[in-house]
Design a protein around this motif. Sequence first.
Motif, mmCIF file in Angstrom:
data_model
loop_
_atom_site.group_PDB
_atom_site.id
_atom_site.type_symbol
_atom_site.label_atom_id
_atom_site.label_comp_id
_atom_site.label_asym_id
_atom_site.label_seq_id
_atom_site.Cartn_x
_atom_site.Cartn_y
_atom_site.Cartn_z
ATOM 1 N N MET A 123 -30.035 41.387 49.702
ATOM 2 C CA MET A 123 -30.196 41.463 51.250
ATOM 3 C C MET A 123 -28.540 40.511 51.722
ATOM 4 N N SER A 124 -27.902 41.145 52.581
ATOM 5 C CA SER A 124 -26.881 40.481 53.168
ATOM 6 C C SER A 124 -27.190 40.563 54.537
ATOM 7 N N VAL A 125 -26.617 39.556 55.294
ATOM 8 C CA VAL A 125 -26.721 39.403 56.779
ATOM 9 C C VAL A 125 -25.489 39.104 57.550
ATOM 10 N N LEU A 126 -24.905 39.714 58.534
ATOM 11 C CA LEU A 126 -23.787 39.441 59.064
ATOM 12 C C LEU A 126 -24.034 38.871 60.647
ATOM 13 N N ALA A 181 -16.472 32.995 65.265
ATOM 14 C CA ALA A 181 -16.419 33.459 64.237
ATOM 15 C C ALA A 181 -17.421 34.478 63.757
ATOM 16 N N ASP A 182 -17.140 35.166 62.499
ATOM 17 C CA ASP A 182 -18.441 35.809 62.129
ATOM 18 C C ASP A 182 -18.780 34.870 60.607
ATOM 19 N N VAL A 183 -20.232 35.203 60.303
ATOM 20 C CA VAL A 183 -20.794 34.487 59.192
ATOM 21 C C VAL A 183 -21.398 35.512 58.168
ATOM 22 N N TYR A 184 -21.248 35.458 57.116
ATOM 23 C CA TYR A 184 -21.852 36.712 56.289
ATOM 24 C C TYR A 184 -22.320 35.860 55.187
ATOM 25 N N ALA A 185 -23.710 36.087 55.053
ATOM 26 C CA ALA A 185 -24.488 35.552 54.127
ATOM 27 C C ALA A 185 -25.082 36.774 52.926
ATOM 28 N N GLU A 186 -24.917 36.450 51.714
ATOM 29 C CA GLU A 186 -25.270 37.370 50.659
ATOM 30 C C GLU A 186 -26.459 36.831 50.027
ATOM 31 N N ASP A 227 -20.000 45.385 54.639
ATOM 32 C CA ASP A 227 -21.169 46.145 55.154
ATOM 33 C C ASP A 227 -22.403 45.156 54.910
ATOM 34 N N ALA A 228 -22.973 44.997 56.006
ATOM 35 C CA ALA A 228 -24.078 44.072 55.749
ATOM 36 C C ALA A 228 -25.360 44.941 56.059
ATOM 37 N N ASP A 229 -26.461 44.482 55.158
ATOM 38 C CA ASP A 229 -27.761 45.182 55.428
ATOM 39 C C ASP A 229 -28.277 44.818 56.982
ATOM 40 N N ARG A 230 -27.936 43.674 57.598
ATOM 41 C CA ARG A 230 -28.378 43.331 58.799
ATOM 42 C C ARG A 230 -27.271 42.891 59.572
ATOM 43 N N VAL A 231 -27.065 43.239 60.831
ATOM 44 C CA VAL A 231 -26.281 42.747 61.587
ATOM 45 C C VAL A 231 -26.717 42.060 62.953
ATOM 46 N N ILE A 232 -26.367 40.772 63.311
ATOM 47 C CA ILE A 232 -26.849 40.112 64.518
ATOM 48 C C ILE A 232 -25.823 39.884 65.366
ATOM 49 N N ASP A 233 -25.771 40.296 66.562
ATOM 50 C CA ASP A 233 -24.686 40.092 67.375
ATOM 51 C C ASP A 233 -24.960 38.685 68.308
ATOM 52 N N ALA A 234 -24.010 37.823 68.120
ATOM 53 C CA ALA A 234 -24.331 36.356 68.490
ATOM 54 C C ALA A 234 -23.317 36.051 69.647
ATOM 55 N N THR A 235 -22.597 37.001 70.211
ATOM 56 C CA THR A 235 -21.680 36.765 71.424
ATOM 57 C C THR A 235 -22.426 36.055 72.361
ATOM 58 N N GLY A 236 -21.628 34.900 72.855
ATOM 59 C CA GLY A 236 -22.162 34.212 73.850
ATOM 60 C C GLY A 236 -22.978 33.162 73.452
ATOM 61 N N GLY A 250 -30.977 33.011 54.525
ATOM 62 C CA GLY A 250 -30.436 34.458 54.765
ATOM 63 C C GLY A 250 -31.735 35.308 55.345
ATOM 64 N N GLN A 251 -32.799 34.826 55.330
ATOM 65 C CA GLN A 251 -33.837 35.502 55.716
ATOM 66 C C GLN A 251 -34.379 35.527 57.027
#
Length: 473
Positions: free
Chosen positions: A1-4, A19-24, A38-47, A436-437
């Motif tokens: 599982m990966s998340v961006l 910045a972006d943070v990527y966890a595997e 390529d992440a399994d899950r992308v979370i937009d944290a803009t703002g 990461g979960q």
Amino acid sequence: MSVLIKGGRIVTATDDFVADVYAEGERIVSIGESLEVDADRVIDATGKYVLPGCVDPHTHLDMPWRAKTTVDDFYHGHVAAAFGGTTTHVDFCIQAKGQSFAEALETWHAKREGKALIDSGFHIIVTDLGEDGSRLEELATLPSEHGVSSYKLFMAYNDSLRISDEGLFQVMQVAARTGACVMVHAENGDAIEVLVAEAIAAGHTDPIYHALTRPPEVEGEATNRAIQLAHVAGCPLYVVHVSCEEALEPIRTARRKGWDVWAETCTQYFLVDVSYLERLDGFEAGNYVYTPPPRPKANQEALWEAVRTDDLQVVSTDHCAYTREQKLLGKDDFRAIPNGAPGMENRLELIHHFGVRGGRITLHRMVELLSTNPAKLFGMYPKKGTIAIGSDADLVVFDPEKRHTISAATHHSASDINIYEGTEVVGAPETVLLRGQVLVEGGELVAAPGSGQFVARARFRERLPAAGRAVAA
Ligand code: URP
Ligand code: ZN
Ligand code: ZN
């Protein structure tokens, strides 16, 4: 599982950048601008802010004590914590009289079983050193064999948890040898007994007498005693739930001298004062009975100043939740009111609102007080307490503009009491991740019990640069 996590404002104790943070899997593997992954899950944290998961080093979940057990077990307490952006806590495991430390820890591990949502460590509450200190040797093994590197001692609660000064000093000597940290609940238990007996003899049974029989001076005296003894023994000392100027003073003095003294206050001491106990009708005042008690208001600014100037290094909660019904045990006698209040869910939003938005501390300092410093002091850094490559992906996407009114009707503790009831805050956690979960998102709990792990903690390694201590050439 990966998340961006994309485009958030990453705030640590020292850094602040978008910045972006990527966890595997469970760890952070990259941090950078516009990461191409390529992440399994992308979370937009803009703002939004992206903060390290908060660490609460002072909680009492599923704690049997006196006539009652705290109402938040490891499930309810963890749900509350997760909604509040806390992903790791260190709970107090009580050694029952006559029990070995290993048995006590086994009992506490069982409490987490099948319930844990967030990560936990344990401090050991030492109540019984055995005949002629026969348990001191076992105590010495806890850091290396059990991942428990902090010994907690009570200088008050003569009826139950209190340890003698002799026992306290012996434990400090063990800590000096093993690299553990000694934590103290610092109040003069004997003076309190006398004041309580006098109050009862005079027919004073209302909740306010809980505060009046534990004046700030008894906290100041015990704090100073613990500091002096720890210095003689040569162990690091951590003073819990500092509530007043009388206790701050000896801490400040010791730290100025470079002594190994650290201390926390708790959210409630910034926001609740003794007038709550004086003015509330019916048995409402009983909900504000915790120890040390709410203090005169002037102490609140002293505490803000102390966290700003590093006289205090941590803000914890002392989460110790009871229900109204449990509190009613003491409606005719303040001595029988179970003392404690919930707070794990509200610490981050309250310190952000009143501390950061209130102009009292910086965002960096908030992260340091709620996450980085407790992780460092209790042997979990840099696994916990920061956002860095290799650290656990414990992350809070925090919306700094979200409005929230705190209430027991909507909080996640099993208690029907919230001592901040009706307080409006601006800024709240939106998405919370543990290793990461995703635990919480969109106001919903999305993880199942079992996601939390036990954290074996390292020995104490923070030292103050002592005035006059030789610096290696
Ligand atoms: O009132 C409180 N704080 N209850 C929990 C026990 C303690 O003294 O920390
Ligand atoms: Zn205490
Ligand atoms: Zn406590």
